[in-house]
Design a protein around this motif. Sequence first.
Motif, PDB file in Angstrom:
ATOM      1  N   LYS A  68      -6.487   2.308   8.644  1.00  0.00           N
ATOM      2  CA  LYS A  68      -7.889   2.234   8.228  1.00  0.00           C
ATOM      3  C   LYS A  68      -7.939   1.781   6.773  1.00  0.00           C
ATOM      4  O   LYS A  68      -7.146   2.248   5.948  1.00  0.00           O
ATOM      5  N   TYR A  69      -8.928   0.946   6.494  1.00  0.00           N
ATOM      6  CA  TYR A  69      -9.048   0.416   5.136  1.00  0.00           C
ATOM      7  C   TYR A  69      -9.230   1.541   4.119  1.00  0.00           C
ATOM      8  O   TYR A  69      -8.712   1.453   3.000  1.00  0.00           O
ATOM      9  N   GLU A  70      -9.941   2.598   4.507  1.00  0.00           N
ATOM     10  CA  GLU A  70     -10.161   3.708   3.568  1.00  0.00           C
ATOM     11  C   GLU A  70      -8.837   4.400   3.186  1.00  0.00           C
ATOM     12  O   GLU A  70      -8.781   5.083   2.170  1.00  0.00           O
ATOM     13  N   ASP A  71      -7.811   4.218   4.015  1.00  0.00           N
ATOM     14  CA  ASP A  71      -6.499   4.801   3.708  1.00  0.00           C
ATOM     15  C   ASP A  71      -5.549   3.795   3.062  1.00  0.00           C
ATOM     16  O   ASP A  71      -4.385   4.117   2.808  1.00  0.00           O
ATOM     17  N   ASN A  90       0.840  -1.199   0.000  1.00  0.00           N
ATOM     18  CA  ASN A  90       0.000   0.000   0.000  1.00  0.00           C
ATOM     19  C   ASN A  90       0.873   1.246   0.000  1.00  0.00           C
ATOM     20  O   ASN A  90       2.010   1.222   0.473  1.00  0.00           O
ATOM     21  N   VAL A  91       0.305   2.313  -0.538  1.00  0.00           N
ATOM     22  CA  VAL A  91       0.993   3.609  -0.541  1.00  0.00           C
ATOM     23  C   VAL A  91       1.196   4.031   0.916  1.00  0.00           C
ATOM     24  O   VAL A  91       0.277   3.944   1.732  1.00  0.00           O
ATOM     25  N   ASP A  92       2.431   4.442   1.222  1.00  0.00           N
ATOM     26  CA  ASP A  92       2.783   4.743   2.617  1.00  0.00           C
ATOM     27  C   ASP A  92       2.416   6.186   2.947  1.00  0.00           C
ATOM     28  O   ASP A  92       3.178   7.113   2.697  1.00  0.00           O
ATOM     29  N   LEU A 112      -7.709  -4.428   9.753  1.00  0.00           N
ATOM     30  CA  LEU A 112      -7.276  -3.947   8.435  1.00  0.00           C
ATOM     31  C   LEU A 112      -6.698  -5.102   7.619  1.00  0.00           C
ATOM     32  O   LEU A 112      -7.012  -5.251   6.432  1.00  0.00           O
ATOM     33  N   MET A 113      -5.869  -5.927   8.249  1.00  0.00           N
ATOM     34  CA  MET A 113      -5.238  -7.011   7.485  1.00  0.00           C
ATOM     35  C   MET A 113      -6.277  -8.020   6.997  1.00  0.00           C
ATOM     36  O   MET A 113      -6.097  -8.619   5.927  1.00  0.00           O
ATOM     37  N   ASP A 114      -7.339  -8.221   7.767  1.00  0.00           N
ATOM     38  CA  ASP A 114      -8.413  -9.100   7.294  1.00  0.00           C
ATOM     39  C   ASP A 114      -9.025  -8.545   6.008  1.00  0.00           C
ATOM     40  O   ASP A 114      -9.345  -9.311   5.078  1.00  0.00           O
TER      41      ASP A 114
END
Length: 178
Positions: free
Chosen positions: A23-26, A15-17, A69-71
């Motif tokens: 949060k999933y939205e991020d 994911n972009v850092d 989040l990982m789920d």
Amino acid sequence: MPNKAIFFDRDGVLNVDFGHVHKYEDFQWVPGALAAIVEAKRQGFLVIVVTNQAGIAKGYYDEATFFRLMDQVKADVVNAGGLIDEVYFCPHHPEGNPPYRAVCECRKPKPGMLLRAINEHNIDPTRSFLIGDADTDIQAATAAGIRSVKFTGGNILDVLLQVGALDTTFIDSQSLSD
Ligand SMILES: [Mg+2]
Ligand SMILES: [Zn+2]
């Protein structure tokens, strides 16, 4: 026969850092990251995520939030036709809050997470590869005897193909049969 694995750092690779994403939205997938996981599975690799999560030690979010989040991330991967076999995370930081305040063996550049994965999943380091975006990722891989590549932008799948971590012939034969 021992397994082969591709180790992925999370933030800055999957994911972009944006800094302490929890949060999933991020959680914005890096181009080619999902495709790289799918292809790694198709080529017989274990897919292992190894991630420093000092935000837990610093109190920005808790372990339950990280797992939640990982789920969601794992569900994205399954929906794409791939699988994350295991996630190893380090919640520690030398200046964090108890009980996470620690100079541990798992925080990269230490190789603790990699050595544990090698042991728990019967992984042959010499047949494995790590992709990370920080020098500390590369240092951890080197200490564990795993080849690595530093991701500096672009497409994750392309990078893994270019360095020979993934085999293009698999992709070529697949696209020929399409
Ligand atoms: Mg990173
Ligand atoms: Zn740790």
